[in-house]
Motif scaffolding. Structure first.
Motif, PDB file in Angstrom:
ATOM      1  N   ASP A  38       0.878  -1.404  -0.333  1.00 32.70           N
ATOM      2  CA  ASP A  38      -0.294  -0.293  -0.174  1.00 32.70           C
ATOM      3  C   ASP A  38       1.028   1.026  -0.064  1.00 32.70           C
ATOM      4  OD1 ASP A  38      -2.990   1.613   0.599  1.00 32.70           O
ATOM      5  OD2 ASP A  38      -1.780   2.081   2.080  1.00 32.70           O
ATOM      6  N   PRO A  39       0.628   2.058  -1.405  1.00 30.57           N
ATOM      7  CA  PRO A  39       1.425   3.355  -1.390  1.00 30.57           C
ATOM      8  C   PRO A  39       1.675   4.447   0.193  1.00 30.57           C
ATOM      9  CG  PRO A  39       0.388   3.401  -3.307  1.00 30.57           C
ATOM     10  CD  PRO A  39      -0.227   2.214  -2.246  1.00 30.57           C
ATOM     11  N   ALA A  40       0.730   4.078   0.718  1.00 29.40           N
ATOM     12  CA  ALA A  40      -0.132   5.348   1.627  1.00 29.40           C
ATOM     13  C   ALA A  40       1.060   4.839   2.964  1.00 29.40           C
ATOM     14  CB  ALA A  40      -1.152   5.778   2.280  1.00 29.40           C
ATOM     15  N   ALA A  41       0.287   3.041   2.631  1.00 33.69           N
ATOM     16  CA  ALA A  41       1.462   2.488   4.365  1.00 33.69           C
ATOM     17  C   ALA A  41       3.371   2.612   4.111  1.00 33.69           C
ATOM     18  CB  ALA A  41       0.854   1.469   4.605  1.00 33.69           C
ATOM     19  N   ILE A  42       3.827   2.143   2.961  1.00 37.37           N
ATOM     20  CA  ILE A  42       4.950   2.148   3.049  1.00 37.37           C
ATOM     21  C   ILE A  42       5.743   3.713   3.391  1.00 37.37           C
ATOM     22  CG2 ILE A  42       4.967   2.545   0.230  1.00 37.37           C
ATOM     23  CD1 ILE A  42       6.829  -0.223   1.995  1.00 37.37           C
ATOM     24  N   GLU A  43       5.167   5.123   2.551  1.00 39.85           N
ATOM     25  CA  GLU A  43       5.746   5.646   2.679  1.00 39.85           C
ATOM     26  C   GLU A  43       5.598   5.922   3.859  1.00 39.85           C
ATOM     27  OE1 GLU A  43       5.072  10.966   1.220  1.00 39.85           O
ATOM     28  OE2 GLU A  43       3.100   8.953   0.504  1.00 39.85           O
ATOM     29  N   SER A  44       3.976   5.847   4.924  1.00 41.11           N
ATOM     30  CA  SER A  44       4.790   6.289   6.254  1.00 41.11           C
ATOM     31  C   SER A  44       6.329   5.571   7.280  1.00 41.11           C
ATOM     32  CB  SER A  44       3.590   5.644   6.954  1.00 41.11           C
ATOM     33  OG  SER A  44       3.408   5.535   8.462  1.00 41.11           O
ATOM     34  N   ALA A  45       5.963   4.687   6.731  1.00 41.64           N
ATOM     35  CA  ALA A  45       7.360   3.468   6.697  1.00 41.64           C
ATOM     36  C   ALA A  45       8.553   3.688   6.750  1.00 41.64           C
ATOM     37  CB  ALA A  45       7.370   1.685   7.050  1.00 41.64           C
ATOM     38  N   TRP A  46       8.880   4.746   6.019  1.00 35.91           N
ATOM     39  CA  TRP A  46       9.480   5.013   5.107  1.00 35.91           C
ATOM     40  C   TRP A  46      10.188   6.300   6.053  1.00 35.91           C
ATOM     41  CZ3 TRP A  46       8.924   4.427  -0.531  1.00 35.91           C
ATOM     42  CH2 TRP A  46       8.720   5.140  -0.952  1.00 35.91           C
ATOM     43  N   MET A  47       9.140   6.852   6.421  1.00 34.37           N
ATOM     44  CA  MET A  47       9.431   8.164   6.778  1.00 34.37           C
ATOM     45  C   MET A  47      10.881   7.887   8.227  1.00 34.37           C
ATOM     46  SD  MET A  47       8.054  10.966   5.571  1.00 34.37           S
ATOM     47  CE  MET A  47       7.977  12.006   6.415  1.00 34.37           C
ATOM     48  N   MET A  48      10.269   6.807   8.805  1.00 34.23           N
ATOM     49  CA  MET A  48      10.864   7.078   9.834  1.00 34.23           C
ATOM     50  C   MET A  48      12.238   6.408   9.786  1.00 34.23           C
ATOM     51  SD  MET A  48       9.464   7.557  12.701  1.00 34.23           S
ATOM     52  CE  MET A  48      10.596   6.989  14.228  1.00 34.23           C
ATOM     53  N   ASP A  49      13.202   6.257   8.247  1.00 33.60           N
ATOM     54  CA  ASP A  49      13.978   5.662   8.275  1.00 33.60           C
ATOM     55  C   ASP A  49      15.236   6.607   8.203  1.00 33.60           C
ATOM     56  OD1 ASP A  49      15.568   4.251   6.052  1.00 33.60           O
ATOM     57  OD2 ASP A  49      16.807   5.892   5.618  1.00 33.60           O
ATOM     58  N   LYS A  50      16.682   5.908   9.030  1.00 35.89           N
ATOM     59  CA  LYS A  50      17.635   6.421   9.697  1.00 35.89           C
ATOM     60  C   LYS A  50      18.784   7.422   8.878  1.00 35.89           C
ATOM     61  CE  LYS A  50      19.368   2.641  11.058  1.00 35.89           C
ATOM     62  NZ  LYS A  50      18.844   2.157  10.174  1.00 35.89           N
ATOM     63  N   LYS A  51      17.909   7.730   7.549  1.00 31.47           N
ATOM     64  CA  LYS A  51      18.843   8.325   7.066  1.00 31.47           C
ATOM     65  C   LYS A  51      18.546  10.107   6.631  1.00 31.47           C
ATOM     66  CE  LYS A  51      18.482   5.590   3.263  1.00 31.47           C
ATOM     67  NZ  LYS A  51      17.739   4.311   3.922  1.00 31.47           N
ATOM     68  N   TYR A  52      17.205   9.846   7.682  1.00 33.21           N
ATOM     69  CA  TYR A  52      16.041  10.749   7.304  1.00 33.21           C
ATOM     70  C   TYR A  52      16.586  12.096   7.852  1.00 33.21           C
ATOM     71  CZ  TYR A  52      11.497  14.194   7.364  1.00 33.21           C
ATOM     72  OH  TYR A  52      10.971  15.010   7.246  1.00 33.21           O
ATOM     73  N   ARG A  53      16.589  13.637   6.651  1.00 35.60           N
ATOM     74  CA  ARG A  53      16.835  14.576   7.541  1.00 35.60           C
ATOM     75  C   ARG A  53      16.096  15.894   6.233  1.00 35.60           C
ATOM     76  NH1 ARG A  53      23.355  14.947   6.778  1.00 35.60           N
ATOM     77  NH2 ARG A  53      23.809  13.098   8.012  1.00 35.60           N
ATOM     78  N   GLY A  54      15.352  16.449   7.332  1.00 34.11           N
ATOM     79  CA  GLY A  54      14.874  17.378   6.321  1.00 34.11           C
ATOM     80  C   GLY A  54      13.850  16.591   5.668  1.00 34.11           C
ATOM     81  N   GLY A  55      13.697  14.802   5.123  1.00 33.97           N
ATOM     82  CA  GLY A  55      12.713  14.169   4.363  1.00 33.97           C
ATOM     83  C   GLY A  55      13.725  12.997   4.107  1.00 33.97           C
ATOM     84  N   VAL A  56      13.045  12.547   3.712  1.00 29.06           N
ATOM     85  CA  VAL A  56      14.008  11.408   3.293  1.00 29.06           C
ATOM     86  C   VAL A  56      14.576  10.776   2.001  1.00 29.06           C
ATOM     87  CG1 VAL A  56      12.760   8.465   2.456  1.00 29.06           C
ATOM     88  CG2 VAL A  56      11.748   9.756   3.931  1.00 29.06           C
ATOM     89  N   ARG A  57      15.304  10.414   2.315  1.00 32.55           N
ATOM     90  CA  ARG A  57      16.951  10.629   1.530  1.00 32.55           C
ATOM     91  C   ARG A  57      16.974   9.515   0.940  1.00 32.55           C
ATOM     92  NH1 ARG A  57      22.123  13.217   3.342  1.00 32.55           N
ATOM     93  NH2 ARG A  57      21.827  11.230   5.408  1.00 32.55           N
ATOM     94  N   TRP A  58      17.642   9.723  -0.704  1.00 35.69           N
ATOM     95  CA  TRP A  58      17.914   8.106  -1.624  1.00 35.69           C
ATOM     96  C   TRP A  58      19.220   7.979  -1.934  1.00 35.69           C
ATOM     97  CZ3 TRP A  58      13.784   4.567  -1.536  1.00 35.69           C
ATOM     98  CH2 TRP A  58      12.552   4.351  -1.442  1.00 35.69           C
ATOM     99  N   VAL A  59      19.637   6.423  -1.928  1.00 38.27           N
ATOM    100  CA  VAL A  59      20.821   6.377  -2.203  1.00 38.27           C
ATOM    101  C   VAL A  59      20.562   5.764  -3.270  1.00 38.27           C
ATOM    102  CG1 VAL A  59      22.657   4.556  -2.239  1.00 38.27           C
ATOM    103  CG2 VAL A  59      21.841   6.028  -0.024  1.00 38.27           C
ATOM    104  N   LEU A  60      21.023   6.642  -4.986  1.00 39.30           N
ATOM    105  CA  LEU A  60      20.982   6.329  -5.973  1.00 39.30           C
ATOM    106  C   LEU A  60      22.278   6.016  -6.825  1.00 39.30           C
ATOM    107  CD1 LEU A  60      18.043   8.320  -6.747  1.00 39.30           C
ATOM    108  CD2 LEU A  60      17.957   6.154  -6.367  1.00 39.30           C
TER     109      LEU A  60
END
Length: 335
Positions: free
Chosen positions: A313-335
């Motif tokens: 579920d997109p809403a559930a996954i977005e809520s879950a990754w908001m607690m990612d430890k890389k968060y700094r002013g927003g969710v950060r992705w390693v690309l």
């Protein structure tokens, strides 16, 4: 056997990789001043398979030759504040001392749990990591990160605490269930995709040998993976300048999937595999990666027997990754 140094000044240590490393442990671990006994933490499955061998190997490191075997339930759900509390109480009831040695014998869960316990028990005691899963040998046991999970997300409570040594006996990988072994290959592939193109080519060239757990290929792949991680850890031990963040390629979605699955639906490497495909697709959409390289992610991971898709579920996954430890002013992705 190969030895890979992790250069961290006074906290430096060696990672010993190869078949037969475990029986040689007493000669590979530096002297632990004042150590009387050794306490070994493992899960029930690993204790049955390797507990006796580990007890015999590590016993000479204590002056009394005594070994305490502390066994926890297998599975990621054991990586909790409740379980680490119970482990600390058991260590105290068995009169484990600060000057003794704690050995983490098992996969990533045991390494994280026991490492966290070692870092806080009587304000810190000597730790040796003895990983028995592929995922732990190439990733979790190296670098000093310890953690337990919280209801809000994965690895949200933990410490940086380096071991005195890592004993990665690749013979232990023969007893791994197939699903757990394949899960570890996702972390190996991660290094190839993000940090070492030559390793990725090696993976592609020896996929069949990896799948049949060829001893020589495994020793080479594990040692090369450890060397990659060791170089990153040496440059950014505590995640302060974003070099170590490279090790989180594929992990933003992966950790969210694991949390949503209650840490029971997905093995870590399975979630990382899906996360790698997702991150490569995102990089392609943003123009950072061409279509051929994005497709290569899917092809390599499928060839290794790993999942490349997930329904969520997109809403559930977005809520879950908001607690990612890389968060700094927003969710950060390693690309």
């Amino acid at each position: 056997m190969r030895t890979v140094p992790v250069a961290l000044g006074a906290r430096s240590y060696d990672v010993h990789v190869g078949e037969g490393a475990l029986p040689k442990a007493a000669g590979l671990v530096p002297d632990i001043n004042g150590c009387e006994r050794v306490a070994i933490v493992s899960d029930a499955n690993v204790d049955r398979a390797w507990g006796d061998a580990a007890a015999e190997a590590f016993a000479p490191l204590g002056s009394t030759g005594e070994v305490e075997r502390l066994v926890v339930d297998a599975g990621e759900t054991s990586k909790s504040m409740q379980r680490v509390g119970a482990l600390l109480e058991e260590m105290a009831s068995r009169k484990v001392r600060r000057s003794d040695l704690l050995v983490a014998l098992g996969g990533g869960m045991v390494g994280d749990l026991a490492g966290f316990a070692a870092s806080i028990y009587q304000r810190g005691m000597a730790l040796v990591q003895a990983p028995t899963s592929l995922l732990a040998q190439v990733d979790a046991a190296v670098g000093g990160k310890t953690a337990v999970n919280l209801a809000a997300g994965k690895n949200l409570a933990g410490t940086f605490y380096q071991p005195r040594a890592v004993i990665a006996d690749t013979a232990t990988l023969r007893s791994l269930p197939e699903r757990e072994y394949l899960s570890g290959l996702a972390e190996v592939a991660k290094y190839g995709f993000s940090l070492d193109p030559a390793l990725l080519e090696r993976i592609e060239a020896c996929t069949a040998a990896l799948l049949r757990r060829d001893p020589e290929v495994l020793e080479d792949i594990v040692a090369r993976s450890v060397a990659i991680k060791a170089s990153i850890v040496a440059a950014d031990e505590r995640d302060l300048d974003d070099r170590r963040i490279m090790l989180n390629y594929g992990h933003t979605l992966a950790h969210a999937l694991e949390a949503l699955g209650g840490y029971e639906q997905w093995l870590h490497g399975e979630a990382v595999s899906v996360g790698l495909v997702f991150a490569s697709a995102l990089a392609r959409e943003l123009g950072y990666l061409d279509a051929a390289e994005a497709d290569r992610h899917r092809q390599v991971l499928q060839a290794l027997g790993l999942p490349v898709t997930a329904a969520f579920d997109p809403a559930a996954i977005e809520s879950a990754w908001m607690m990612d430890k890389k968060y700094r002013g927003g969710v950060r992705w390693v690309l």
